[in-house]
Write a protein that holds these residues in place. Structure first.
Motif, PDB file in Angstrom:
ATOM      1  N   MET A   1       0.792  -1.273   0.016  1.00 16.65           N
ATOM      2  CA  MET A   1      -0.129  -0.089   0.042  1.00 16.65           C
ATOM      3  C   MET A   1       0.832   1.196  -0.026  1.00 16.65           C
TER       4      MET A   1
ATOM      5  N   ALA B   1      -6.504  -0.549  -6.690  1.00  6.52           N
ATOM      6  CA  ALA B   1      -6.727  -1.618  -6.022  1.00  6.52           C
ATOM      7  C   ALA B   1      -5.331  -1.523  -5.180  1.00  6.52           C
TER       8      ALA B   1
ATOM      9  N   SER C   1      -5.268   2.624  -0.303  1.00 10.00           N
ATOM     10  CA  SER C   1      -6.153   2.121   0.717  1.00 10.00           C
ATOM     11  C   SER C   1      -7.785   2.214   0.407  1.00 10.00           C
ATOM     12  N   ALA C   2      -8.661   1.575   0.998  1.00  9.20           N
ATOM     13  CA  ALA C   2      -9.848   1.665   0.933  1.00  9.20           C
ATOM     14  C   ALA C   2     -10.543   2.979   1.157  1.00  9.20           C
TER      15      ALA C   2
ATOM     16  N   ALA D   1     -10.081   4.693  -1.912  1.00 11.23           N
ATOM     17  CA  ALA D   1     -10.602   4.049  -3.172  1.00 11.23           C
ATOM     18  C   ALA D   1     -11.966   4.252  -3.391  1.00 11.23           C
ATOM     19  N   VAL D   2     -12.733   3.766  -2.266  1.00 10.19           N
ATOM     20  CA  VAL D   2     -14.004   3.364  -2.118  1.00 10.19           C
ATOM     21  C   VAL D   2     -14.893   4.738  -2.489  1.00 10.19           C
TER      22      VAL D   2
ATOM     23  N   ASN E   1     -12.212  -5.322  -4.994  1.00  8.52           N
ATOM     24  CA  ASN E   1     -10.809  -5.282  -4.559  1.00  8.52           C
ATOM     25  C   ASN E   1     -10.698  -4.720  -3.164  1.00  8.52           C
ATOM     26  N   HIS E   2     -11.802  -4.325  -2.716  1.00 10.93           N
ATOM     27  CA  HIS E   2     -11.672  -3.643  -1.212  1.00 10.93           C
ATOM     28  C   HIS E   2     -12.726  -4.195  -0.243  1.00 10.93           C
TER      29      HIS E   2
ATOM     30  N   VAL F   1     -14.334  -4.247   2.503  1.00  8.08           N
ATOM     31  CA  VAL F   1     -14.384  -3.421   3.772  1.00  8.08           C
ATOM     32  C   VAL F   1     -15.931  -3.224   3.887  1.00  8.08           C
TER      33      VAL F   1
ATOM     34  N   SER G   1     -17.858  -1.192   1.209  1.00  8.44           N
ATOM     35  CA  SER G   1     -17.976  -1.596  -0.187  1.00  8.44           C
ATOM     36  C   SER G   1     -18.933  -2.612  -0.026  1.00  8.44           C
TER      37      SER G   1
END
Length: 232
Positions: free
Chosen positions: A1, A33, A36-37, A40-41, A65-66, A68, A71
């Protein structure tokens, strides 16, 4: 990451995710991807709000890909509310990676959709699990589906259950399908019976070897030969 100071150009990634060029979308998804989520999210959530189904499909691919909670909630919302089978089918694939908690949502989607694409995708996903009760539920619905490809996948799913604790109800349905008026259903039933040799399946395969359709006969002979080779 990567560290926040080493983040890729997020604005460019978002533009590429919305681009029609598949190679740009793929590179952008692969790059996102690695982020970090929490970064990205939100980008994927904005993409998910698009009126363009292709962009929404890219978004749900990225959410997979996340793994969490945000997501999961976004994907669950897609399964419930999106009307495009390309998007919901992809969302089903992504949410499956969340494990057991996704199964009830997939079964519910299966029950409420009339899309052959989604139904076939969900059956394929469930067959990679040991959730036998859910597999039986969707298989029973599938064999009543008007789309022949869905019906056939449902028949093969019943065969999958012949080595499970739900062998008895699955076998009962398959033995009934051995007498179905349409030859393709008898053919698939014959193939599915290969997983279990007992007096009932032996009798059914013997009967199907006398079937009026040559493909059914061929399948039944192949099953009989398989059993013979196993016992030999």
């Amino acid at each position: 990451m990567p560290d926040r100071d080493e983040l890729p150009d997020l604005e460019q990634i978002e533009r590429d995710l919305r681009d029609r060029a598949l190679n740009k979308q793929k590179v952008a998804l692969d790059t996102l991807a690695t982020v970090s989520a929490d970064i990205a999210v939100p980008i994927l959530a904005r993409l998910l709000a698009s009126s363009d189904f292709m962009q929404r499909r890219v978004a749900v691919m990225g959410l997979g890909n996340h793994l969490v909670e945000p997501s999961f909630e976004l994907l669950a919302g897609v399964l419930k509310n999106d009307r495009d089978p390309n998007v919901t089918g992809e969302a089903a694939n992504s949410i499956f990676d969340f494990g057991d908690r996704a199964i009830p949502l997939l079964v519910s989607l299966f029950e409420h959709t009339d899309s052959w694409l989604i139904r076939q995708s969900i059956i394929s996903l469930l067959l990679d699990t040991d959730r036998h009760a859910e597999i039986l539920t969707v298989a029973e619905i599938a064999i009543a589906d008007e789309t022949q490809s869905v019906k056939e996948v449902g028949i093969l799913a019943l065969g999958h259950l012949l080595t499970s604790p739900l062998q008895e109800p699955a076998l009962a349905l398959l033995l009934t399908l051995c007498h179905d008026p349409f030859w393709r259903n008898r053919w698939r039933a014959a193939i599915s019976l290969q997983r279990l040799k007992n007096p009932a399946t032996t009798a059914a395969i013997a009967q199907l070897q006398q079937d009026e359709h040559f493909r059914v006969v061929a399948a039944a002979l192949e099953v009989a030969n398989h059993w013979a080779s196993q016992s030999g």
